[in-house]
Design an enzyme around this catalytic site. Structure first.
Site, short mmCIF file in Angstrom:
data_model
loop_
_atom_site.label_atom_id
_atom_site.label_comp_id
_atom_site.label_asym_id
_atom_site.label_seq_id
_atom_site.Cartn_x
_atom_site.Cartn_y
_atom_site.Cartn_z
N ASN A 6 -3.54 6.29 -2.12
CA ASN A 6 -3.56 6.19 -0.65
C ASN A 6 -3.02 7.44 0.04
O ASN A 6 -3.41 7.76 1.16
CB ASN A 6 -2.74 4.98 -0.18
CG ASN A 6 -3.55 3.70 -0.20
OD1 ASN A 6 -4.77 3.74 -0.19
ND2 ASN A 6 -2.87 2.57 -0.24
N HIS B 267 -0.46 -2.11 -7.43
CA HIS B 267 -1.29 -1.82 -6.27
C HIS B 267 -2.76 -1.94 -6.63
O HIS B 267 -3.33 -1.04 -7.24
CB HIS B 267 -0.93 -0.42 -5.73
CG HIS B 267 -1.68 -0.05 -4.50
ND1 HIS B 267 -2.11 1.23 -4.26
CD2 HIS B 267 -2.10 -0.79 -3.46
CE1 HIS B 267 -2.77 1.24 -3.10
NE2 HIS B 267 -2.77 0.04 -2.61
N SER C 100 0.82 -1.21 0.00
CA SER C 100 0.00 0.00 0.00
C SER C 100 0.85 1.26 0.00
O SER C 100 0.31 2.35 -0.22
CB SER C 100 -0.87 0.04 1.25
OG SER C 100 -1.73 -1.04 1.30
N GLU D 69 -2.74 0.72 -9.48
CA GLU D 69 -1.65 1.72 -9.55
C GLU D 69 -0.38 0.95 -9.89
O GLU D 69 0.01 0.03 -9.17
CB GLU D 69 -1.46 2.37 -8.17
CG GLU D 69 -1.99 3.77 -8.03
CD GLU D 69 -1.73 4.34 -6.63
OE1 GLU D 69 -1.64 3.58 -5.65
OE2 GLU D 69 -1.62 5.56 -6.52
#
Ligand SMILES: CC(C)(COP(=O)(O)OP(=O)(O)OC[C@H]1O[C@@H](n2cnc3c(N)ncnc32)[C@H](O)[C@@H]1OP(=O)(O)O)[C@@H](O)C(=O)NCCC(=O)NCCS
Ligand SMILES: NC(=O)c1ccc[n+]([C@@H]2O[C@H](COP(=O)([O-])OP(=O)(O)OC[C@H]3O[C@@H](n4cnc5c(N)ncnc54)[C@H](O)[C@@H]3O)[C@@H](O)[C@H]2O)c1
Length: 280
Positions: free
Chosen positions: A187, A137, A116, A149
């Site tokens: 994130n 991701h 993450s 991602e």
């Protein structure tokens, strides 16, 4: 193309499912047999649900689930063309695993991490094949979420980037490309919002239901931030918050006390049956 997935938890089982649903043969590895057993059940349930909506026969579900081989020996992934690591969000453990994968996998294997927000460049160095290491991701729940991602680390080659982007397209998902930096892009924007929701709740400014309803109705989000924290997993979220805080040194990213308390109590959200809400 043969796929290996490491870690059969919240994300790993969803990643294995997404590949199997797109026709790939997958080896799903975990150190815990219980995680593999739970993953198998969740995958079956999720594929059935999706197929039911698409009006597909039961046979189609069986074909998908049979594409996944559940293994507890990492060596069984050595012949994979692409491996996606989705184990616990801790750098020391991930580095040991990347070193091991670098040693045992065939020369051409691409190693991707679903981290993450930890440094993909550091994982590349540990693997000793940094040109073939990249971030992939995925978002939770993987079978439903369209985005991946793609994280370009310091030494990721253009060839590796192109290969994983092609794979993402073949899954019916969309890639965005970002540079390696704490928490990448999505994130980096999302987690401070979740943090703030937990701090607001911790300060007793509103009930959890009203915080979530407020954000859903007032900003058109599908679920509220506290429910999303439960979906992500509070233990994982705590590791992610710690990365943002330690890597930036900025006190605005401090880890909310209420999050630490929940994790200390073993209330990890949906996966343990209790977090901000109860799921039993
Ligand atoms: C997860 C999410 C898609 C669920 O949708 P929802 O409308 O809030 O909640 P529901 O539980 O009613 O789910 C909607 C449908 O998807 C299905 N569904 C949810 N998770 C599923 C899964 N893993 N596999 C298959 N189907 C699933 C549900 O069964 C439900 O089906 P139904 O309409 O036939 O009952 C939605 O809440 C969402 O997008 N949340 C944000 C996720 C996010 O931000 N992730 C990023 C963090 S990494
Ligand atoms: N939960 C999310 O919403 C989310 C979203 C995107 C990315 N991620 C990332 O995905 C990764 C996995 O997170 P998760 O939420 O699925 O965690 P999880 O706790 O649900 O599952 C982790 C799994 O990894 C296994 N594991 C631990 N150490 C291992 C090892 N050395 N080898 C093999 N398996 C091992 C555990 O047994 C467990 O089954 C983390 O890097 C996390 O940051 C999580």
């Amino acid at each position: 193309m043969k796929i290996g997935v490491l870690g059969a938890g919240t994300m790993g089982h969803g990643i294995a499912q997404a590949f199997a649903m797109s026709g790939y043969e997958v080896k799903l590895f975990d150190i815990e047999q219980t995680s593999l057993d739970k993953a198998k059940k969740s995958i079956h349930k999720s594929v059935s649900k999706i197929h039911e909506k698409q009006g597909k026969e039961i046979q189609a579900t069986e074909e998908v689930v049979q594409r996944i081989d559940y293994v507890t020996e990492i060596e069984k992934l050595a012949e994979s063309d692409l491996i996606i690591e989705a184990i616990v969000e801790q750098m020391a453990i991930k580095k040991t695993v990347f070193k091991q994968l670098g040693d045992i996998c065939k020369e051409s294997t691409i190693l991707a991490s679903n981290t993450s927000g930890l440094s993909v460049t550091e994982l590349g160095a540990a693997s000793e094949r940094p040109e073939q290491v990249v971030g992939m991701h995925f978002f939770n729940p993987v079978p439903l979420m369209k985005l991946v991602e793609v994280v370009k680390a310091e030494e990721t080659s253009e060839e590796t980037l192109q290969s994983v982007k092609d794979v993402i397209t073949s899954l019916g998902k969309e890639a965005i490309t970002v540079l390696d930096s704490p928490l990448f892009v999505v994130n980096r924007i999302l987690v401070p919002m979740l943090n703030e929701a937990m701090i607001v709740y911790g300060e007793g400014l509103a009930s959890k239901e009203d915080i979530d309803r407020g954000m859903m109705l007032g900003t058109n989000q599908p679920i509220g931030p506290l429910a999303l924290a439960d979906l992500i997993g509070l233990d994982t979220l705590q590791f992610v918050c710690e990365t943002l805080f330690t890597e930036t040194g900025d006190s605005k990213y401090r880890v909310p006390l209420i999050l630490k308390k929940k994790v200390r109590a073993g209330h990890y959200g949906r996966k343990s049956g209790r977090g901000f809400y109860s799921y039993e």
